[in-house]
Design a protein around this motif. Structure first.
Motif, PDB file in Angstrom:
ATOM      1  N   ARG A 170      -8.542 -53.283  13.954  1.00  0.00           N
ATOM      2  CA  ARG A 170      -7.422 -54.196  13.756  1.00  0.00           C
ATOM      3  C   ARG A 170      -7.122 -54.941  15.055  1.00  0.00           C
ATOM      4  O   ARG A 170      -7.159 -54.372  16.131  1.00  0.00           O
ATOM      5  CB  ARG A 170      -6.186 -53.403  13.322  1.00  0.00           C
ATOM      6  N   GLU A 171      -6.809 -56.231  14.924  1.00  0.00           N
ATOM      7  CA  GLU A 171      -6.398 -57.052  16.067  1.00  0.00           C
ATOM      8  C   GLU A 171      -4.898 -56.938  16.283  1.00  0.00           C
ATOM      9  O   GLU A 171      -4.169 -56.471  15.419  1.00  0.00           O
ATOM     10  CB  GLU A 171      -6.700 -58.533  15.799  1.00  0.00           C
ATOM     11  N   ARG A 172      -4.443 -57.408  17.423  1.00  0.00           N
ATOM     12  CA  ARG A 172      -3.007 -57.408  17.710  1.00  0.00           C
ATOM     13  C   ARG A 172      -2.221 -58.263  16.734  1.00  0.00           C
ATOM     14  O   ARG A 172      -1.127 -57.929  16.344  1.00  0.00           O
ATOM     15  CB  ARG A 172      -2.757 -57.961  19.118  1.00  0.00           C
ATOM     16  N   GLY A 173      -2.773 -59.391  16.333  1.00  0.00           N
ATOM     17  CA  GLY A 173      -2.071 -60.337  15.475  1.00  0.00           C
ATOM     18  C   GLY A 173      -2.067 -59.964  14.002  1.00  0.00           C
ATOM     19  O   GLY A 173      -1.593 -60.739  13.175  1.00  0.00           O
ATOM     20  N   GLY A 174      -2.580 -58.800  13.647  1.00  0.00           N
ATOM     21  CA  GLY A 174      -2.591 -58.387  12.254  1.00  0.00           C
ATOM     22  C   GLY A 174      -3.895 -58.645  11.544  1.00  0.00           C
ATOM     23  O   GLY A 174      -4.046 -58.294  10.386  1.00  0.00           O
ATOM     24  N   ILE A 178     -17.134 -61.027  13.493  1.00  0.00           N
ATOM     25  CA  ILE A 178     -16.424 -61.801  12.461  1.00  0.00           C
ATOM     26  C   ILE A 178     -14.974 -61.314  12.486  1.00  0.00           C
ATOM     27  O   ILE A 178     -14.712 -60.123  12.597  1.00  0.00           O
ATOM     28  CB  ILE A 178     -17.024 -61.551  11.067  1.00  0.00           C
ATOM     29  N   SER A 179     -14.044 -62.230  12.345  1.00  0.00           N
ATOM     30  CA  SER A 179     -12.632 -61.894  12.332  1.00  0.00           C
ATOM     31  C   SER A 179     -11.997 -62.440  11.057  1.00  0.00           C
ATOM     32  O   SER A 179     -12.264 -63.583  10.664  1.00  0.00           O
ATOM     33  CB  SER A 179     -11.951 -62.514  13.556  1.00  0.00           C
ATOM     34  N   LEU A 180     -11.157 -61.635  10.405  1.00  0.00           N
ATOM     35  CA  LEU A 180     -10.367 -62.072   9.253  1.00  0.00           C
ATOM     36  C   LEU A 180      -8.904 -61.990   9.666  1.00  0.00           C
ATOM     37  O   LEU A 180      -8.437 -60.925  10.061  1.00  0.00           O
ATOM     38  CB  LEU A 180     -10.598 -61.158   8.049  1.00  0.00           C
ATOM     39  N   ALA A 181      -8.183 -63.101   9.567  1.00  0.00           N
ATOM     40  CA  ALA A 181      -6.774 -63.131   9.960  1.00  0.00           C
ATOM     41  C   ALA A 181      -5.956 -63.786   8.855  1.00  0.00           C
ATOM     42  O   ALA A 181      -6.432 -64.689   8.168  1.00  0.00           O
ATOM     43  CB  ALA A 181      -6.607 -63.919  11.262  1.00  0.00           C
ATOM     44  N   PRO A 182      -4.705 -63.338   8.678  1.00  0.00           N
ATOM     45  CA  PRO A 182      -3.854 -63.958   7.657  1.00  0.00           C
ATOM     46  C   PRO A 182      -3.529 -65.404   8.034  1.00  0.00           C
ATOM     47  O   PRO A 182      -3.404 -65.730   9.211  1.00  0.00           O
ATOM     48  CB  PRO A 182      -2.594 -63.095   7.657  1.00  0.00           C
ATOM     49  N   THR A 183      -3.420 -66.274   7.014  1.00  0.00           N
ATOM     50  CA  THR A 183      -3.136 -67.687   7.263  1.00  0.00           C
ATOM     51  C   THR A 183      -1.725 -68.087   6.873  1.00  0.00           C
ATOM     52  O   THR A 183      -1.287 -69.168   7.209  1.00  0.00           O
ATOM     53  CB  THR A 183      -4.091 -68.587   6.467  1.00  0.00           C
ATOM     54  N   GLY A 184      -1.040 -67.262   6.139  1.00  0.00           N
ATOM     55  CA  GLY A 184       0.265 -67.626   5.612  1.00  0.00           C
ATOM     56  C   GLY A 184       0.183 -68.038   4.162  1.00  0.00           C
ATOM     57  O   GLY A 184       1.161 -68.012   3.442  1.00  0.00           O
ATOM     58  N   MET A 238      -0.538 -57.524   3.130  1.00  0.00           N
ATOM     59  CA  MET A 238      -1.654 -58.395   3.444  1.00  0.00           C
ATOM     60  C   MET A 238      -2.623 -57.705   4.398  1.00  0.00           C
ATOM     61  O   MET A 238      -3.828 -57.875   4.275  1.00  0.00           O
ATOM     62  CB  MET A 238      -1.123 -59.699   4.045  1.00  0.00           C
ATOM     63  N   GLN A 239      -2.087 -56.916   5.347  1.00  0.00           N
ATOM     64  CA  GLN A 239      -2.954 -56.243   6.304  1.00  0.00           C
ATOM     65  C   GLN A 239      -3.851 -55.215   5.627  1.00  0.00           C
ATOM     66  O   GLN A 239      -5.014 -55.076   5.974  1.00  0.00           O
ATOM     67  CB  GLN A 239      -2.129 -55.582   7.400  1.00  0.00           C
ATOM     68  N   ALA A 240      -3.291 -54.497   4.657  1.00  0.00           N
ATOM     69  CA  ALA A 240      -4.096 -53.514   3.929  1.00  0.00           C
ATOM     70  C   ALA A 240      -5.208 -54.217   3.144  1.00  0.00           C
ATOM     71  O   ALA A 240      -6.347 -53.731   3.088  1.00  0.00           O
ATOM     72  CB  ALA A 240      -3.214 -52.698   2.995  1.00  0.00           C
ATOM     73  N   GLN A 241      -4.891 -55.364   2.544  1.00  0.00           N
ATOM     74  CA  GLN A 241      -5.891 -56.125   1.796  1.00  0.00           C
ATOM     75  C   GLN A 241      -6.977 -56.638   2.737  1.00  0.00           C
ATOM     76  O   GLN A 241      -8.168 -56.582   2.405  1.00  0.00           O
ATOM     77  CB  GLN A 241      -5.232 -57.290   1.064  1.00  0.00           C
ATOM     78  N   LEU A 242      -6.582 -57.122   3.929  1.00  0.00           N
ATOM     79  CA  LEU A 242      -7.568 -57.604   4.892  1.00  0.00           C
ATOM     80  C   LEU A 242      -8.478 -56.469   5.353  1.00  0.00           C
ATOM     81  O   LEU A 242      -9.693 -56.640   5.471  1.00  0.00           O
ATOM     82  CB  LEU A 242      -6.875 -58.229   6.109  1.00  0.00           C
ATOM     83  N   ARG A 243      -7.883 -55.311   5.625  1.00  0.00           N
ATOM     84  CA  ARG A 243      -8.670 -54.164   6.096  1.00  0.00           C
ATOM     85  C   ARG A 243      -9.680 -53.735   5.023  1.00  0.00           C
ATOM     86  O   ARG A 243     -10.847 -53.485   5.324  1.00  0.00           O
ATOM     87  CB  ARG A 243      -7.724 -53.010   6.438  1.00  0.00           C
TER      88      ARG A 243
END
Length: 161
Positions: free
Chosen positions: A24-28, A41-47, A1-6
């Motif tokens: 990258r942020e600390r939380g992924g 702008i921040s993109l973070a995983p939601t689950g 998921m992190q690679a997709q977000l990046r």
């Protein structure tokens, strides 16, 4: 998921701003900073699968970031153009919220998005958010503190009877 977000953030940054920094942020999550427009702008995983939490905020004097003003849940499979449209809307509302009011009163805070932003699909009923709960680490700390207090009370009052 992190690679997709990046990867998504890099494509999105190129669409939003000519000058940007992606990190990258600390939380992924991933942050896109536009120093010249003083926004981020921040993109973070939601689950959820292929979903991300998009947050927008301002960059303050000195380069520090203000807390997020607006947020929305987006579908990462929607495409870069749709994601850019959502981000532009959030950035515009952030800019409007940051504009000084003429009456000197504090401007009204815009309502946050109640549900996920999806294009081309019918909206689902929003699930209620679960409340915060105490994690296992907090319970261990509370039990240890309670044990120390009980041991102290026993040593002070226990031998007196």
């Amino acid at each position: 998921m992190q690679a997709q977000l990046r990867e998504t953030a890099t494509e999105l940054a190129a669409v939003l701003w000519r000058e940007h920094t992606v990190y990258r942020e600390r939380g992924g999550g991933v942050v896109i900073r536009g120093e010249h427009v003083r926004r981020w702008i921040s993109l973070a995983p939601t689950g959820g699968k292929d979903q991300a939490l998009v947050r927008a905020g301002r960059i303050l004097d000195g380069g520090t970031t203000a807390p997020a003003r607006l947020e929305a849940v987006v579908d990462l499979t929607a495409g870069t153009t749709e994601l850019a449209a959502v981000c532009r809307r959030l950035l515009a509302e952030t800019a409007a919220d940051a504009a000084p009011s003429t009456a000197g009163a504090r401007p009204a805070r815009p309502a946050r998005s109640a549900g996920p932003v999806r294009s081309g699909r019918p909206a689902k009923a929003a699930r209620p958010r679960k409340g915060r709960h105490t994690g296992i680490g907090s319970w261990v700390v509370l039990l240890c503190v309670g044990g120390v207090v009980a041991l102290w009370a026993y040593s002070v009052f226990g031998g007196a009877y």
